[in-house]
Design a protein around this motif. Structure first.
Motif, PDB file in Angstrom:
ATOM      1  N   ARG A  15       0.823  -1.223   0.000  1.00  0.00           N
ATOM      2  CA  ARG A  15       0.000   0.000   0.000  1.00  0.00           C
ATOM      3  C   ARG A  15       0.853   1.269   0.000  1.00  0.00           C
ATOM      4  NH1 ARG A  15      -4.344  -2.069   4.494  1.00  0.00           N
ATOM      5  NH2 ARG A  15      -2.390  -2.413   5.589  1.00  0.00           N
ATOM      6  N   LEU A 129       0.777  -4.384  15.894  1.00  0.00           N
ATOM      7  CA  LEU A 129       0.935  -4.208  14.451  1.00  0.00           C
ATOM      8  C   LEU A 129       1.465  -2.797  14.205  1.00  0.00           C
ATOM      9  CD1 LEU A 129      -2.387  -5.887  13.236  1.00  0.00           C
ATOM     10  CD2 LEU A 129      -0.147  -6.918  13.611  1.00  0.00           C
ATOM     11  N   ASP A 132      -0.248   0.597  13.073  1.00  0.00           N
ATOM     12  CA  ASP A 132      -1.196   1.307  13.934  1.00  0.00           C
ATOM     13  C   ASP A 132      -0.477   2.044  15.056  1.00  0.00           C
ATOM     14  OD1 ASP A 132      -3.128   0.206  12.362  1.00  0.00           O
ATOM     15  OD2 ASP A 132      -3.692  -1.363  13.775  1.00  0.00           O
ATOM     16  N   ARG A 167     -12.725  -3.148   6.320  1.00  0.00           N
ATOM     17  CA  ARG A 167     -11.277  -2.914   6.343  1.00  0.00           C
ATOM     18  C   ARG A 167     -10.639  -3.547   7.600  1.00  0.00           C
ATOM     19  NH1 ARG A 167      -6.982  -2.333   7.936  1.00  0.00           N
ATOM     20  NH2 ARG A 167      -5.544  -0.589   8.080  1.00  0.00           N
ATOM     21  N   GLY A 169     -10.840  -6.180  11.463  1.00  0.00           N
ATOM     22  CA  GLY A 169     -11.453  -7.242  12.244  1.00  0.00           C
ATOM     23  C   GLY A 169     -12.506  -6.561  13.111  1.00  0.00           C
ATOM     24  N   GLU A 188     -13.113 -11.352  10.805  1.00  0.00           N
ATOM     25  CA  GLU A 188     -12.115 -10.617  10.028  1.00  0.00           C
ATOM     26  C   GLU A 188     -12.759  -9.999   8.784  1.00  0.00           C
ATOM     27  OE1 GLU A 188      -9.145  -9.787  10.886  1.00  0.00           O
ATOM     28  OE2 GLU A 188      -8.248  -9.153   9.015  1.00  0.00           O
ATOM     29  N   LYS A 189     -12.656  -8.688   8.678  1.00  0.00           N
ATOM     30  CA  LYS A 189     -13.099  -7.931   7.500  1.00  0.00           C
ATOM     31  C   LYS A 189     -14.470  -8.360   6.959  1.00  0.00           C
ATOM     32  CE  LYS A 189      -8.445  -6.538   6.423  1.00  0.00           C
ATOM     33  NZ  LYS A 189      -7.349  -7.343   6.877  1.00  0.00           N
ATOM     34  N   ILE A 201     -10.931  -3.910  15.502  1.00  0.00           N
ATOM     35  CA  ILE A 201      -9.666  -4.300  16.131  1.00  0.00           C
ATOM     36  C   ILE A 201      -8.600  -3.319  15.642  1.00  0.00           C
ATOM     37  CG2 ILE A 201      -7.830  -6.042  16.202  1.00  0.00           C
ATOM     38  CD1 ILE A 201      -9.950  -8.181  15.728  1.00  0.00           C
ATOM     39  N   ILE A 202      -7.905  -2.695  16.584  1.00  0.00           N
ATOM     40  CA  ILE A 202      -6.752  -1.866  16.234  1.00  0.00           C
ATOM     41  C   ILE A 202      -5.532  -2.663  16.714  1.00  0.00           C
ATOM     42  CG2 ILE A 202      -5.671   0.417  16.515  1.00  0.00           C
ATOM     43  CD1 ILE A 202      -8.420   0.476  15.047  1.00  0.00           C
ATOM     44  N   GLY A 203      -4.391  -2.531  16.024  1.00  0.00           N
ATOM     45  CA  GLY A 203      -3.289  -3.476  16.203  1.00  0.00           C
ATOM     46  C   GLY A 203      -2.568  -3.606  17.524  1.00  0.00           C
ATOM     47  N   TYR A 205      -2.709  -6.457  20.866  1.00  0.00           N
ATOM     48  CA  TYR A 205      -3.362  -7.637  21.433  1.00  0.00           C
ATOM     49  C   TYR A 205      -2.570  -8.133  22.631  1.00  0.00           C
ATOM     50  CZ  TYR A 205      -4.752  -8.028  16.408  1.00  0.00           C
ATOM     51  OH  TYR A 205      -5.175  -7.797  15.121  1.00  0.00           O
ATOM     52  N   HIS A 227      -5.044 -15.877   9.735  1.00  0.00           N
ATOM     53  CA  HIS A 227      -5.312 -14.671  10.529  1.00  0.00           C
ATOM     54  C   HIS A 227      -5.335 -14.952  12.023  1.00  0.00           C
ATOM     55  CE1 HIS A 227      -6.228 -12.042   7.207  1.00  0.00           C
ATOM     56  NE2 HIS A 227      -6.889 -13.032   6.651  1.00  0.00           N
ATOM     57  N   THR A 229      -7.016 -13.285  13.968  1.00  0.00           N
ATOM     58  CA  THR A 229      -8.444 -13.110  14.301  1.00  0.00           C
ATOM     59  C   THR A 229      -9.159 -14.467  14.359  1.00  0.00           C
ATOM     60  OG1 THR A 229      -8.285 -11.118  12.957  1.00  0.00           O
ATOM     61  CG2 THR A 229     -10.483 -11.741  13.664  1.00  0.00           C
ATOM     62  N   TYR A 251      -5.856   7.383  17.444  1.00  0.00           N
ATOM     63  CA  TYR A 251      -5.368   6.347  16.521  1.00  0.00           C
ATOM     64  C   TYR A 251      -4.877   6.969  15.218  1.00  0.00           C
ATOM     65  CZ  TYR A 251      -5.737   2.761  12.917  1.00  0.00           C
ATOM     66  OH  TYR A 251      -5.479   1.943  11.851  1.00  0.00           O
TER      67      TYR A 251
END
Ligand code: G1P
Length: 271
Positions: A15, A129, A132, A167, A169, A188-189, A201-203, A205, A227, A229, A251
Motif C-alpha cells: 500500500r 501491528l 497502527d 477494512r 477485524g 475478520e473484515k 480491532i486496532i493493532g 493484542y 489470521h 483473528t 489512533y
C-alpha cells in the motif's frame, strides 16, 4: 506480568509503494523518528523487556538499523557529536531487547505469531501491528492494566465508521462497560451486512500462549492468509475470556500513504 512483545514486520508494504520498494515502511520516519520506534517506546514505557521482531530476508535493513555498531563507532571516534552519541545509546538499549525470527513468505499475522512460539515465556504476551500508532495515551499500558483486572486476553478497539467495517477485524460486544467490554465473537473484515458492530480491532493484542495450538489448526482464511483473528475466534468459542479495551489515545493509521502523511502532521502537533 507482560514482559514480551511480538511485532510482525515481514509484510510487503504494497500500500506504500514505490517508497517501500527500497525501505521497509516500519523505518519510514514520522516527524524524524521511524514508525517502529514509536511502537518500541510505547511498549518499554508499559514495562515490556523483550521484543521479537518477525522479519523476512527482504527486510534485513530493519536488523541493520538496530545492529550497525561498527558504523557508529567509527563516526563517534572521529567526531565527538553529542546528539549522535545519545542516539547510539538509545539504539544500544533497544539492541539488548530485540530478537529476530523469520517469516519469508507473507502468510498472515497468525503464521507470524506462530514463528515465535518457542521464545514465549509466561502465559500471555503482547502483539502489536506497527501500522497502527496510538498517541497521547499509552494503549499498551491501558491494556496491561485491564489484563491484570480481568485476568483475560485483551484487544485494543475503537468505533469506526460503519461504511469502513470491511477494512478491519470487527468485534461482537457483550456486557459493555464505560471503556471495555467482553468480546462475544470476532470476524475478520466482514461485509457491512455481516458486521456485528462497528468496534474495530486496532493493532494491539494481549494473547494467551494457548493461541499457538489454535493457529496450528487453522486453514487459510480471508484473502488466503492465516489470521490471528480466526485463532482468537476459536479460543472465544472454547470460552476463553477476551475483552475489548476502548482506548483513550488517538489512533493514526500509518499503513497507507495518506494515513502516513497525516500521522506526521498529527504527531508534530503533540510536542
Ligand atoms: C490487521 C488485522 C485486522 C485489524 C487491522 C488493524 O489487518 O487482520 O483484524 O483490524 O490489522 O490495523 P491488516 O491491516 O493487516 O489488513
Amino acid at each position: 506480568m507482560i514482559k514480551q512483545a511480538i511485532i510482525p514486520l515481514a509484510g510487503l508494504g504494497t500500500r506504500m509503494l514505490p517508497l517501500t520498494s527500497v525501505m521497509p515502511k516500519e523505518l519510514m520516519p514520522i516527524n524524524g523518528k521511524p514508525n517502529l520506534q514509536y511502537i518500541l517506546d510505547e511498549c518499554i514505557d508499559a514495562g515490556v523487556k523483550k521484543f521479537i521482531f518477525i522479519i523476512s530476508k527482504k527486510k534485513l535493513s530493519i536488523k541493520k538499523y538496530f545492529f550497525n555498531d561498527n558504523f557508529y563507532k567509527k563516526i563517534l571516534k572521529k567526531k565527538k557529536d553529542k546528539r549522535l552519541f545519545e542516539e547510539y545509546k538509545k539504539i544500544k538499549r533497544y539492541q539488548k531487547m530485540i530478537k529476530f525470527v523469520y517469516q519469508n513468505k507473507p502468510k498472515g499475522t497468525g503464521d507470524a505469531v506462530l514463528k515465535c512460539q518457542k521464545f514465549i515465556k509466561g502465559k500471555h504476551f503482547l502483539m502489536l501491528l506497527p501500522d497502527d500508532l496510538i498517541i497521547r495515551n499509552n494503549c499498551s499500558k491501558e491494556m496491561i492494566r485491564l489484563h491484570k483486572k480481568t485476568n483475560g486476553s485483551i484487544i485494543a478497539t475503537k468505533r469506526v465508521e460503519r461504511k469502513t467495517v470491511s477494512r478491519w477485524g470487527i468485534l461482537s460486544v457483550k456486557n459493555k462497560k464505560r471503556n471495555y467490554f467482553q468480546i462475544k465473537d470476532v470476524i475478520e473484515k466482514p461485509s457491512i451486512k455481516k458486521a456485528p458492530s462497528n468496534f474495530a480491532i486496532i493493532g494491539r493484542y494481549i494473547l494467551p500462549t494457548n493461541i499457538f495450538v489454535e493457529i496450528k489448526k487453522l486453514k487459510p482464511g480471508q484473502g488466503g492468509e492465516i489470521h490471528i483473528t480466526d485463532a482468537i475466534r476459536s479460543l472465544i468459542k472454547k470460552k476463553h475470556q477476551f475483552y475489548g479495551n476502548i482506548f483513550k489515545g488517538k489512533y493514526l493509521d500509518c499503513g497507507t500513504l495518506n494515513g502516513y502523511i497525516n500521522s506526521g502532521i498529527q504527531i508534530s502537533k503533540v510536542k
